[in-house]
Design a protein around this motif. Structure first.
Motif, short mmCIF file in Angstrom:
data_model
loop_
_atom_site.label_atom_id
_atom_site.label_comp_id
_atom_site.label_asym_id
_atom_site.label_seq_id
_atom_site.Cartn_x
_atom_site.Cartn_y
_atom_site.Cartn_z
N THR A 268 -4.46 -3.04 -8.32
CA THR A 268 -5.59 -2.25 -7.81
C THR A 268 -6.56 -1.82 -8.90
O THR A 268 -7.62 -1.28 -8.60
CB THR A 268 -5.08 -1.00 -7.08
N THR A 269 -6.21 -2.05 -10.16
CA THR A 269 -7.08 -1.64 -11.25
C THR A 269 -7.11 -2.72 -12.32
O THR A 269 -6.13 -3.46 -12.51
CB THR A 269 -6.61 -0.31 -11.86
N ILE A 270 -8.24 -2.81 -13.03
CA ILE A 270 -8.41 -3.86 -14.02
C ILE A 270 -7.39 -3.76 -15.14
O ILE A 270 -7.00 -4.77 -15.74
CB ILE A 270 -9.85 -3.82 -14.59
N ALA A 271 -6.89 -2.58 -15.39
CA ALA A 271 -5.90 -2.41 -16.46
C ALA A 271 -4.60 -3.14 -16.15
O ALA A 271 -3.84 -3.50 -17.06
CB ALA A 271 -5.61 -0.92 -16.68
N ASP A 272 -4.33 -3.37 -14.87
CA ASP A 272 -3.10 -4.05 -14.46
C ASP A 272 -3.29 -5.55 -14.23
O ASP A 272 -2.38 -6.24 -13.78
CB ASP A 272 -2.54 -3.42 -13.19
N ALA A 273 -4.49 -6.05 -14.51
CA ALA A 273 -4.77 -7.46 -14.27
C ALA A 273 -3.81 -8.35 -15.05
O ALA A 273 -3.43 -8.04 -16.18
CB ALA A 273 -6.21 -7.78 -14.65
N VAL A 274 -3.43 -9.46 -14.44
CA VAL A 274 -2.61 -10.46 -15.13
C VAL A 274 -3.54 -11.35 -15.94
O VAL A 274 -4.41 -12.03 -15.38
CB VAL A 274 -1.81 -11.31 -14.13
N ARG A 275 -3.37 -11.33 -17.23
CA ARG A 275 -4.23 -12.13 -18.10
C ARG A 275 -3.45 -13.33 -18.63
O ARG A 275 -2.25 -13.25 -18.86
CB ARG A 275 -4.76 -11.28 -19.25
N LEU A 276 -4.15 -14.42 -18.81
CA LEU A 276 -3.52 -15.65 -19.27
C LEU A 276 -3.77 -15.87 -20.75
O LEU A 276 -4.86 -15.59 -21.25
CB LEU A 276 -4.07 -16.86 -18.50
N ASP A 277 -2.74 -16.39 -21.42
CA ASP A 277 -2.92 -16.96 -22.75
C ASP A 277 -3.28 -18.43 -22.53
O ASP A 277 -2.41 -19.25 -22.21
CB ASP A 277 -1.65 -16.82 -23.57
N LEU B 216 -6.16 -15.93 -4.32
CA LEU B 216 -4.98 -15.14 -4.64
C LEU B 216 -5.04 -13.81 -3.90
O LEU B 216 -6.10 -13.17 -3.87
CB LEU B 216 -4.90 -14.90 -6.14
N SER B 217 -3.93 -13.40 -3.33
CA SER B 217 -3.87 -12.10 -2.65
C SER B 217 -2.45 -11.57 -2.69
O SER B 217 -1.50 -12.29 -2.98
CB SER B 217 -4.35 -12.23 -1.19
N GLY B 218 -2.31 -10.28 -2.39
CA GLY B 218 -0.98 -9.69 -2.27
C GLY B 218 -0.29 -9.42 -3.58
O GLY B 218 0.94 -9.29 -3.62
N THR B 219 -1.03 -9.29 -4.67
CA THR B 219 -0.40 -9.02 -5.96
C THR B 219 -0.07 -7.54 -6.14
O THR B 219 0.75 -7.19 -6.99
CB THR B 219 -1.31 -9.45 -7.12
N GLY B 220 -0.72 -6.68 -5.37
CA GLY B 220 -0.52 -5.25 -5.53
C GLY B 220 -1.34 -4.66 -6.66
O GLY B 220 -1.24 -3.46 -6.96
N THR C 14 -1.10 -15.83 -0.47
CA THR C 14 -0.08 -14.79 -0.30
C THR C 14 1.20 -15.15 -1.03
O THR C 14 1.82 -14.32 -1.72
CB THR C 14 0.21 -14.57 1.19
N LEU C 15 1.62 -16.42 -0.91
CA LEU C 15 2.83 -16.86 -1.59
C LEU C 15 2.64 -16.78 -3.10
O LEU C 15 3.52 -16.29 -3.83
CB LEU C 15 3.17 -18.29 -1.18
N LEU D 49 3.53 -14.05 -8.39
CA LEU D 49 2.88 -13.44 -9.55
C LEU D 49 3.29 -11.97 -9.68
O LEU D 49 3.57 -11.49 -10.78
CB LEU D 49 1.36 -13.56 -9.41
N ALA D 50 3.33 -11.25 -8.55
CA ALA D 50 3.72 -9.84 -8.58
C ALA D 50 5.15 -9.66 -9.07
O ALA D 50 5.48 -8.65 -9.69
CB ALA D 50 3.56 -9.23 -7.18
N ALA D 51 5.99 -10.65 -8.78
CA ALA D 51 7.40 -10.58 -9.21
C ALA D 51 7.59 -11.06 -10.65
O ALA D 51 8.72 -11.05 -11.15
CB ALA D 51 8.26 -11.42 -8.26
N GLY D 52 6.51 -11.48 -11.30
CA GLY D 52 6.62 -11.97 -12.68
C GLY D 52 7.31 -13.31 -12.77
O GLY D 52 7.94 -13.63 -13.78
N LEU D 53 7.17 -14.13 -11.73
CA LEU D 53 7.90 -15.39 -11.66
C LEU D 53 6.98 -16.61 -11.74
O LEU D 53 7.37 -17.69 -11.30
CB LEU D 53 8.73 -15.43 -10.36
N VAL D 54 5.79 -16.44 -12.27
CA VAL D 54 4.91 -17.57 -12.55
C VAL D 54 4.90 -17.78 -14.06
O VAL D 54 4.55 -16.88 -14.81
CB VAL D 54 3.48 -17.34 -12.03
N ASP D 55 5.29 -18.97 -14.48
CA ASP D 55 5.39 -19.27 -15.91
C ASP D 55 4.14 -19.95 -16.45
O ASP D 55 3.83 -19.82 -17.63
CB ASP D 55 6.60 -20.17 -16.18
N ARG D 56 3.46 -20.69 -15.63
CA ARG D 56 2.23 -21.37 -16.05
C ARG D 56 1.29 -21.47 -14.87
O ARG D 56 1.72 -21.63 -13.72
CB ARG D 56 2.53 -22.76 -16.61
#
Length: 330
Positions: A302-311, A296-300, A266-267, A272-279
């Motif tokens: 709901t669709t694959i298009a919004d997935a957070v992808r890593l470089d 991981l949970s609580g990111t908000g 949750t934390l 991650l939802a706030a855009g505050l994970v750098d690595r």
């Protein structure tokens, strides 16, 4: 410059709130005359160490530095002036100093007739100095999220047990990560469920000489007085900050440059939802559970298009686990 980057990495974990910096000085004939790196906060800067090793051989030579030489008086003198006094003819640096006070060394050197080249191996130098650069540019601590999960994405079994999902070798690496950061953050849920110590330990199990600040986000005052994270093995800060951004602002006020996020799903989701994970550094174990809390949970999302992808910049095998390291794509 590649050698200077290697030297800079030696200062990881001991220079905060200052950057890690490496320097190599070549004599006028192109041979290596001196090397140095910033070893600890308040100590000599990398350029000063390299110039001291080079002595008179620095005159007419070239200095390679991973960060633009500073141009201000702090606990040590300005490195730009030290380079001028040494008679260096050329300075090559990788990354511009983003600080309004600390920057400006390149202009001073050019004005004095020194040949200056910027941007050499900038990506490599950025990576080794990532935490400090994030803090300087974004005015908040750099956040590294460490997660250990099974192959099917579970952080624990259905009964709550999680020791040990990852291998002993992976856990040793995590303690190394702890030694290199200024603060470790966990939520009250993790403290109540696991009663973690959140300390950095050496391979023999002894407490490391340098301990990061332990931070517990406890908005409702649920953490009991007897929790291990509240003992005297390391300093602890209990926060009731309402948001991840507010917590990072608190920590910045305390001089924290780098944070290791070790809380529960949750934390991590909130950061991650706030855009505050750098690595992200993930240890994926060859283990299957089929049930239990997700990593991981609580990111908000709901669709694959919004997935957070890593470089992704690293994939390796660690004690049977797969370690994946990368930055969330912005």
């Amino acid at each position: 410059m590649a050698r200077a980057v290697e030297l800079a990495a030696r200062g990881a974990g001991t220079t905060s709130p200052n950057p890690v910096v490496g320097a190599v000085v070549l004599a006028a004939d192109g041979t290596v005359a001196g090397e140095g790196w910033h070893e600890r906060a308040g100590g000599p800067h990398a350029e000063v160490g390299a110039l001291a090793a080079a002595g008179e051989r620095a005159r007419g030579g070239t200095a390679y530095v991973t960060l633009e030489p500073c141009n201000h008086h702090g606990r040590t003198g300005p490195c730009a002036q030290a380079l001028l006094r040494a008679g260096v003819a050329r300075v090559v640096y990788a990354v511009a100093d983003p600080g309004a006070v600390e920057g400006g060394g390149a202009d001073t050197l050019r004005a004095a007739g020194v040949d200056v080249l910027a941007g050499v191996l900038a990506e490599e130098a950025e990576r080794v100095n990532e935490a400090w650069l994030t803090s300087a540019r974004r005015h908040r601590p750099h956040v590294l999220w460490k997660v250990a999960a099974t192959l099917d994405g579970r952080a624990a079994a259905a009964d709550g047990t999680s020791r040990w999902i990852s291998s002993a070798t992976s856990r040793e690496q995590v303690h190394d990560l702890r030694r290199r950061v200024d603060a470790i953050v966990a939520g009250s849920g993790t403290v109540l469920a696991d009663d973690p110590h959140l300390t950095a330990r050496d391979r023999d199990g002894a407490l490391s000489p340098r301990q990061p600040l332990r931070v517990v986000l406890d908005r409702r005052g649920r953490v009991p007085a007897g929790a291990r994270v509240l003992d005297d093995a390391a300093p602890t800060h209990v926060s009731r900050a309402a948001t991840p951004a507010a917590l990072l602002a608190e920590l910045r006020e305390r001089g924290v440059v780098s944070v290791l996020l070790e809380g529960g799903p949750t934390l991590a989701g909130a950061f991650l939802a706030a855009g505050l994970v750098d690595r992200v550094v993930a240890y994926v174990a060859p283990v299957l559970l089929g049930a239990g809390p997700a990593a991981l949970s609580g990111t908000g999302i709901t669709t694959i298009a919004d997935a957070v992808r890593l470089d992704v910049d690293e994939v390796s095998l660690v004690g049977g686990d797969v370690r994946v390291s990368g930055r969330p794509r912005r």
